[in-house]
Design a protein around this motif. Structure first.
Motif, PDB file in Angstrom:
ATOM      1  N   SER B  14       0.863  -1.191   0.000  1.00 28.19           N
ATOM      2  CA  SER B  14       0.000   0.000   0.000  1.00 28.19           C
ATOM      3  C   SER B  14       0.891   1.230   0.000  1.00 28.19           C
ATOM      4  O   SER B  14       2.040   1.171   0.452  1.00 28.19           O
ATOM      5  N   LEU B  27      -4.641   1.422  -1.109  1.00 30.32           N
ATOM      6  CA  LEU B  27      -4.563   0.303  -0.174  1.00 30.32           C
ATOM      7  C   LEU B  27      -4.617  -1.011  -0.937  1.00 30.32           C
ATOM      8  O   LEU B  27      -5.592  -1.297  -1.627  1.00 30.32           O
ATOM      9  N   SER B  29      -5.255  -4.684  -1.461  1.00 27.61           N
ATOM     10  CA  SER B  29      -6.119  -5.662  -0.784  1.00 27.61           C
ATOM     11  C   SER B  29      -5.763  -7.072  -1.228  1.00 27.61           C
ATOM     12  O   SER B  29      -5.088  -7.284  -2.229  1.00 27.61           O
ATOM     13  N   THR B  34     -11.224 -10.903  -3.118  1.00 26.71           N
ATOM     14  CA  THR B  34     -12.092  -9.971  -3.828  1.00 26.71           C
ATOM     15  C   THR B  34     -12.386 -10.471  -5.234  1.00 26.71           C
ATOM     16  O   THR B  34     -11.525 -11.047  -5.895  1.00 26.71           O
ATOM     17  N   THR B  38     -10.814  -3.645  -8.217  1.00 23.86           N
ATOM     18  CA  THR B  38     -10.955  -2.429  -7.421  1.00 23.86           C
ATOM     19  C   THR B  38     -12.281  -2.477  -6.677  1.00 23.86           C
ATOM     20  O   THR B  38     -13.344  -2.476  -7.267  1.00 23.86           O
ATOM     21  N   ALA B  83     -11.114  -4.523   5.522  1.00 20.39           N
ATOM     22  CA  ALA B  83     -11.878  -3.389   4.988  1.00 20.39           C
ATOM     23  C   ALA B  83     -13.182  -3.927   4.409  1.00 20.39           C
ATOM     24  O   ALA B  83     -13.187  -4.954   3.730  1.00 20.39           O
ATOM     25  N   PHE B  92     -13.151  -0.058   8.289  1.00 19.47           N
ATOM     26  CA  PHE B  92     -11.853  -0.703   8.493  1.00 19.47           C
ATOM     27  C   PHE B  92     -11.848  -1.208   9.928  1.00 19.47           C
ATOM     28  O   PHE B  92     -12.184  -0.467  10.841  1.00 19.47           O
ATOM     29  N   VAL B 124      -6.543  -5.432   3.978  1.00 14.60           N
ATOM     30  CA  VAL B 124      -5.731  -4.428   3.283  1.00 14.60           C
ATOM     31  C   VAL B 124      -4.362  -4.351   3.937  1.00 14.60           C
ATOM     32  O   VAL B 124      -4.239  -4.418   5.160  1.00 14.60           O
ATOM     33  N   LEU B 147      -9.084   0.987  -3.030  1.00  6.46           N
ATOM     34  CA  LEU B 147      -8.893  -0.369  -2.507  1.00  6.46           C
ATOM     35  C   LEU B 147      -8.708  -1.304  -3.690  1.00  6.46           C
ATOM     36  O   LEU B 147      -9.643  -1.550  -4.438  1.00  6.46           O
ATOM     37  N   ASN B 148      -7.510  -1.819  -3.800  1.00  7.18           N
ATOM     38  CA  ASN B 148      -7.103  -2.485  -5.009  1.00  7.18           C
ATOM     39  C   ASN B 148      -6.488  -3.834  -4.731  1.00  7.18           C
ATOM     40  O   ASN B 148      -5.652  -3.940  -3.847  1.00  7.18           O
ATOM     41  N   SER B 149      -6.830  -4.836  -5.494  1.00  8.73           N
ATOM     42  CA  SER B 149      -6.099  -6.103  -5.324  1.00  8.73           C
ATOM     43  C   SER B 149      -4.858  -6.123  -6.207  1.00  8.73           C
ATOM     44  O   SER B 149      -3.881  -6.762  -5.917  1.00  8.73           O
TER      45      SER B 149
END
Lengths: 870, 448
Positions: B14, B27, B29, B34, B38, B83, B92, B124, B147-149
């Protein structure tokens, strides 16, 4: 065959032939499960043997060959094990450095890189070995944090600078990693530098290397600031703060690192914030930090909530206001926020700033000011009241609902049946500090335990198991241990007191104490249980304070047949001490006691005011006469051993120690009541009518500067909460010490007692002032603590504030002309209380004292202010 | 005992990057949790409040207020916060290392403007670097959160992918589920403005202290008592509250919620468009994961109703008990009980401040949650291993349960249960029933 392999290997290990062992193991494949297990057993047995030998024959020559065998066995085990197996073992199973290096050199395990990280993680001190391997190419350089923590420890000796200069790789690369790792326990830069000579300190070495040009100063500054921004624990962050200070950045450098410094003002470590604010000042003065950029960081800095930060912020504000007066409205918001620290001098400076730049009294500032009202000191409130309407609603007197007269509502009831008895035993096994429940249970055992119900073993099996476990565990609490031993004896119908299971030695103090008394009592009661004597407890308290009424005691005594009244002497003495009121006995009681005519009956008649012939040498008479005489008896005891008396170990504590001591010549230490919560609480129930002795013993052991060891002693204050307890000189001494204590629990208890006792009108402030004054002469006291604690008491209500003011007046008057250092703290509080109460009068003696003050600072400042009020 | 091993990994660290419109908190993730790359992208209204709250959440996760002897001088490995993205709130949450504190930041819909939003829950990555970077976020700097993988724009050919593999502690799994349900019985005690709250914070210990304090609210002013006080709220391990010291000066108000037995306190810091909740166990040595007040619920649950309520979960973000009770034609108490069980299974969360449940599906196998309660498992074993004879009295049911070479007497009454075992003697029912009482309750249920 696996077993054959071990048989072949064993002689080689026995012979200590390293090369032969290694040659033997070289061709083996990796799967030697049986060999691994047998080698592990061998290592364990050699380890045991070594420990035994080392213990018994430390200098014996047989240790050396054993050591060789041990190391060789460990090396063989290391060779045949895989990584997962290695990771399950304790570190002592790893061979010593030289042997280990030989193994790695010859066998070059494929997993050595991973193992190196694992072992460093377990103990960073393996750095020395691993680093050698890295240099020799046996393994790759680990990248884990522990490697660098090990480096801090390993390289940090008296020749640190020279060593670093001789290691260009470390200087070029590794050294920068130490700024990225916080560390833990003893492995951190802060810990290392704290416990090593000056020449071995990393901080000095880095500054020196930077000065020599061996380390780039710019990178060093940058890394230090980065480390500070990571909000390490205050202790560890402090090291980086000190480094930054030692590097003494120039104005140009500060300007270059301004963004980092702005971030630092938002740190959660107050020392880092203070540092940032300190560096803001020159930049503001030189005009490199504009008001717009400054305001938000300064506001954030004020969350740090320390005086250093607040005074630093106010200095920056003043400088900024001079540089750019056009942006004062922004600075005023910060100044208002600076009022959030409850310190007169800070609030005064903040308000001075507000008043000098806010002539128009704008509505925004007024609104802000009014919201800060709860935090303002009275003198500031008075000044602020000229600007805003002061909210008077906060002056509403709170109503306190203290537990009035606990004794009146909580009369102690006896245990009714065997079922209730078992429940109580089970409860006490876990919570033995409930001493009243303990007394009830002892009484219940005496009355009910001899009639074992059907299915007794079945019903008590779980309790027996628990009692046995508590005895085997040797629990720290003596009351719990002896109680469990008593119950185990009862369940097994066998007296374990004095047996191997009895570990009285673990709890014994080096002097006479109540632990001995408690032990004697339980030991005797156990024998009575085993002898199937059905006897109630004579000393069972009637009230939570431990008190018994004389007529109740007489009834208990008379309820037991004369022939069966085989009470323990310790029980009889305890019962006498617990008598709180000496009512007149009824004619019927007198006749019955006279008919019995034994020693205890005569004592009861004596205590009931009758004229009887007593055996004046017995311990019962001693107890009874002490009870009757109380204060006079103390004088007698003072005469016995005047040399033993110190400030707190007065006649009172001496007498308390002698209460149950077998002989008057015994040695008496401070901890007569023990240290554990349960025994301290039990001791409080011994002589409820004369608690001054207990407080004297308590005051003797309170060390105002200690914060951790005396964790149990706050329980000494508990009886002071009883609204029936009158606070005499020794209770005042204990409270004075509590108010001076660094420990939160001690000061908390003392504050609470003073608040409650004042509300209940049972605390004479002049007595407390006298005790505090005496304490001030006896030991060094930090008066800042008194100021804070008395402020907390004063803020309870207007009545409490008035009482604290009276206390302060007397306390200061008693100091004479020689005022202790730091008295300015008390003068500050006195000034604030005078403002709050409107009581501006000053006694002539105090006026003379204040006028004659020579020292400057807070002392002079507040004495002048008080005199001006007058 | 069943062990749950939950691993998750990230493909990048992150970071806080400079973006076109201020700063962007990217952040990373956990990819495997997920469905979409995103989960969230949007602007945050109050940058400083959010940044500071996230830093405090990080502090909570790193903090340890109780150190068992076995852990002495060893470093704890911290898990990362969870998150949850919902249409109504961005949350969070996480636990302290000792598991005696649960913290959650709720940013409500009025506090953010989403550009992209896909509901879900994930871990995250939140390391020291991001925390340090967040210290530079002030009110005047606009902040957006992503929030992104996997963030393609940050992964260049030169940079290797970052694989950080973390194992989620078992007690987090237990605690996350349990703490929601534990909060349902909380009652509001007081609400203070930030100045009063600051004053209170300064009266509380900042260092570890074994003894409790009692808090009494009088005319909006809280008095701290150091001795048992009849109408005060007992508060042990008060030093844990110091975690909030950097949030209170910027808060609108601070509220305390406590349960009647004094086993849990919840402090909610209200910032207007977001809240920060700190749930504290009865004492630092007691992890929230080890509490067992819900075991009786789990042992005696109305499975049909629980299933019916569960079916309605997906349809609404916030779950109002009165609406659900109307829909299902059952009493609100029955719905609350069913939601409590669902909370303990990790299917719903509870907002103590607003006193309502919200839908949040924890990212792990929820069927296992029930199995990680050792007391419940042991009770079932006891029930299976022996015939339990119940002696039915007028006011109580008595039974004897053999376990580990001793026999324990269990008394079951309408208002209380008692057992002669050590657990019961130690906790007097405050940490939930012992395995013997649970077995007795289950036997009684079977009998009925």
């Amino acid at each position: 065959m696996e077993s054959n392999r071990m048989q072949d290997l064993l002689p080689l290990i026995e012979a200590g032939d390293q090369q032969a062992c290694f040659d033997f193991l070289t061709p083996l494949s990796v799967k030697h499960l049986l060999l691994v297990s047998e080698l592990k057993s061998l290592v364990e047995s050699l380890h045991r043997e070594r420990l035994q030998l080392a213990e018994v024959r430390r200098k014996d020559s047989t240790l050396a060959p054993l050591k060789v065998r041990f190391q060789l066995a460990k090396a063989c085990l290391f060779i045949v094990s895989n990584l997962s197996q290695q990771k399950t073992r304790p570190l002592w199973m790893i061979p010593e450095a030289q042997m280990l290096s030989c193994v790695v050199k010859q066998f070059q395990p494929s997993w050595i890189n991973e193992w190196a990280e694992w072992v460093l993680d377990k103990n960073p001190r393996y750095y020395a070995i691993i680093d050698d391997w890295v240099q020799m190419g046996y393994c790759q350089k680990p990248q884990c944090d522990s490697y660098y923590l090990g480096m801090i420890d390993h390289l940090g000796d008296e020749h640190l600078v020279e060593r670093l200069l001789s290691l260009p790789d470390v200087l070029a690369e590794d050294i920068w990693r130490i700024f990225e790792i916080e560390g833990y326990g003893e492995f951190s830069l802060a810990s290392h530098d704290k416990y090593c000579p000056v020449s071995a300190r990393w901080l000095n070495a880095l500054v020196s290397l930077s000065a020599q040009g061996a380390l780039p100063r710019e990178r060093l500054l940058s890394c230090t600031l980065k480390a500070l921004r990571k909000d390490y624990s205050p202790f560890r962050a402090g090291w980086y703060g000190r480094l930054l200070q030692q590097l003494n950045p120039t104005e140009t450098e500060l300007i270059r690192h301004l963004p980092e410094l702005i971030c630092l003002a938002n740190s959660q470590v107050s020392t880092s914030v203070a540092l940032a604010v300190r560096y803001f000042l020159p930049m503001v003065k030189s005009g490199h930090l504009s008001t717009e950029k400054l305001v938000e960081p300064l506001k954030s800095a004020l969350n740090a909530h320390t005086k250093t930060v607040f005074s630093g912020v106010l200095r920056v504000l003043k400088a900024a206001a001079k540089v750019s007066p056009e942006n004062n409205s922004l600075l005023l918001e910060v100044a208002v926020k600076a009022l959030s620290l409850e310190a007169s001098d800070i609030q005064t400076t903040a308000l001075d700033f507000i008043e000098s730049y806010e002539e128009g009294h704008s509505s925004e500032i007024k609104m802000l000011l009014s919201s800060y009202q709860p935090l303002l000191m009275p003198s500031i409130q008075q000044r602020v009241s000229q600007w805003i309407e002061v909210d008077s609603s906060k002056d509403i007197e709170p109503t306190f609902i203290f537990e009035q007269d606990l004794n009146a509502v909580n009369r102690i009831k006896r245990i009714q049946d065997f079922d209730e008895l078992l429940t109580s035993i089970s409860y006490l096994f876990e919570l033995s500090d409930d001493v009243i429940e303990l007394e009830r249970t002892l009484d219940g055992l005496g009355r009910l335990a001899t009639n074992k119900p059907e299915g007794f073993e079945f019903m008590t099996a779980a309790l027996r198991k628990r009692a046995y476990r508590l005895v085997r565990q040797k629990v720290a609490d003596p009351v719990r241990f002896f109680f469990a031993l008593m119950l185990l004896s009862y369940f097994d119908n066998k007296n374990y007191f004095g047996s191997e299971l009895d570990r009285k030695d673990l709890y014994q103090q080096p002097h006479a104490s109540f632990i001995d008394v408690f032990y004697q009592r339980l030991c005797g009661l156990t024998q009575q249980l085993l002898d199937e004597q059905k006897l109630p407890s004579l000393s069972l308290p009637e009230l939570p304070s431990g008190a018994v009424h004389l007529d109740t005691l007489v009834e208990r005594w008379l309820s037991v047949m004369e022939s069966e009244a085989n009470f323990l002497e310790v029980e009889q003495r305890l019962a006498i001490y617990r008598i709180e009121s000496f009512e007149k006995l009824s004619d019927k009681q007198i006749k019955q006691l006279q008919r019995r005519g034994d020693e205890f009956s005569n004592i009861l008649l004596f205590l009931g005011g009758m004229d009887v012939q007593l055996n004046k040498e017995g311990p019962l008479f001693a107890a009874a006469s002490e009870q009757k005489l109380k204060a006079e008896s103390n004088d007698i005891l003072v005469g016995l051993a005047p040399s033993m008396l110190s400030q707190e170990n007065t006649e009172a504590s001496l007498s308390f120690a002698q209460l149950f001591a077998s002989a008057n010549t015994g040695s008496y230490g401070h901890h007569v009541c023990g240290l554990h919560k349960s025994i301290v609480r039990w001791a409080a129930t011994v002589w409820p009518a004369n608690m001054e002795l207990y407080y004297a013993a308590a005051a003797a052991i309170v060390d105002v500067e200690r914060t951790e060891i005396q964790r149990q002693t706050p329980h000494y204050y508990e009886p002071l909460f009883d609204s029936n307890v009158k606070l005499g000189p020794m209770a005042m001494r204990l409270l004075a010490k509590g108010l001076s204590a660094a420990d939160f629990e001690h000061k908390g208890m003392a504050i609470e007692v003073v608040i409650r006792a004042l509300a209940e009108d049972r605390l004479d402030v002049s007595m407390l002032a006298e005790a505090m004054s005496k304490l001030l002469k006896d030991i060094p006291i930090k008066l800042l603590r008194w100021r804070k604690n008395l402020t907390e008491i004063a803020t309870t209500s207007a009545y409490h504030a008035a009482q604290v003011l009276t206390l302060l007046k007397q306390l200061l008057s008693e100091q004479g002309t020689c005022l202790p250092k730091g008295i300015g703290e008390l003068l500050e509080l006195m000034y604030e209380l005078k403002i709050a109460s409107g009581d501006f009068d000053l006694e002539p003696q105090l006026e003379t004292l204040l006028k004659g003050l020579q020292r400057g600072g807070k002392e002079r400042n507040y004495s002048q202010k008080i005199l001006t009020l007058h | 005992m069943v062990q749950i091993e939950q691993h998750y990994q990230y493909h990048q660290h992150s970071s806080l990057e400079k973006a076109r419109r201020g700063l962007c908190l990217n952040l990373s993730s956990s990819a495997e949790l997920t469905q979409s790359a995103t989960l969230f992208e949007g602007d945050i209204q109050h940058s400083e409040v959010t940044a500071r709250s996230l830093r405090v959440l990080g502090d909570v996760i790193e903090s340890r207020f109780y150190e068992p002897a076995a852990l002495n001088n060893k470093r704890a490995k911290h898990a990362d916060p969870l998150a949850t993205v919902g249409h109504d709130a961005l949350r969070f949450e996480g636990f302290s290392s000792c598991c005696s504190i649960y913290a959650r930041l709720d940013i409500f819909s009025q506090g953010f403007k989403a550009r992209q939003l896909s509901a879900g829950t994930t871990h995250v990555e939140f390391g020291a670097t991001v925390k340090a970077a967040l210290a530079g976020v002030y009110n005047h700097s606009p902040l957006s959160i992503m929030l992104n993988s996997a963030s393609p724009q940050l992964v260049t050919k030169k940079k290797a992918l970052v694989h950080k593999q973390i194992s989620l502690p078992l007690r987090w799994i237990k605690g996350l589920a349990e703490v929601q349900a534990l909060q349902t019985d909380l009652q509001p005690i007081f609400t203070l403005n930030r100045f009063r709250a600051l004053k209170l914070l300064r009266q509380l210990p900042s260092r570890a202290s074994k003894n409790s304090v009692w808090l009494e609210c009088l005319d909006n002013n809280v008095v701290v008592h150091h001795h048992p006080y009849a109408t005060g709220i007992e508060f042990n391990g008060a030093e844990r509250l110091q975690l909030l010291k950097s949030l209170i000066p910027i808060a609108q108000s601070v509220s305390l919620f406590a349960d009647p037995k004094g086993q849990l306190t919840t402090w909610v810091v209200d910032f207007g468009s977001s809240t920060f909740t700190l749930v504290l166990s009865a004492e630092p040595a007691r992890g929230l994961s080890g509490e067992g007040q819900l075991l009786s619920h789990l042992a005696n649950s109305n499975d049909d109703l629980v299933e019916q309520v569960q079916q309605l979960l997906n349809q609404q973000q916030y779950l109002a008990t009165d609406v659900l009770s109307e829909q299902l034609s059952v009493t609100p108490e029955a719905v609350k009980s069913a939601l409590t069980i669902l909370a303990s299974r990790g299917l719903v969360g509870f907002d103590a401040y607003q006193q309502r449940f919200f839908y949040r599906r924890l990212p792990f196998d929820r069927n296992l949650v029930e199995q990680v309660h050792p007391r419940l498992l042991e009770a079932r074993k006891l029930l299976q291993s022996q015939p339990i004879k119940l002696v039915l009295g007028e006011q109580e049911v008595i039974t004897h349960i053999a376990s580990n070479d001793a026999t324990y007497q269990v008394k079951l009454r309408a208002d209380e249960q008692r057992c002669t075992c050590q657990w019961f003697a130690q906790h007097q029912g405050k940490r939930g029933p012992c395995k013997h009482i649970l077995a007795g309750q289950m036997a009684l249920r079977e009998y009925h």
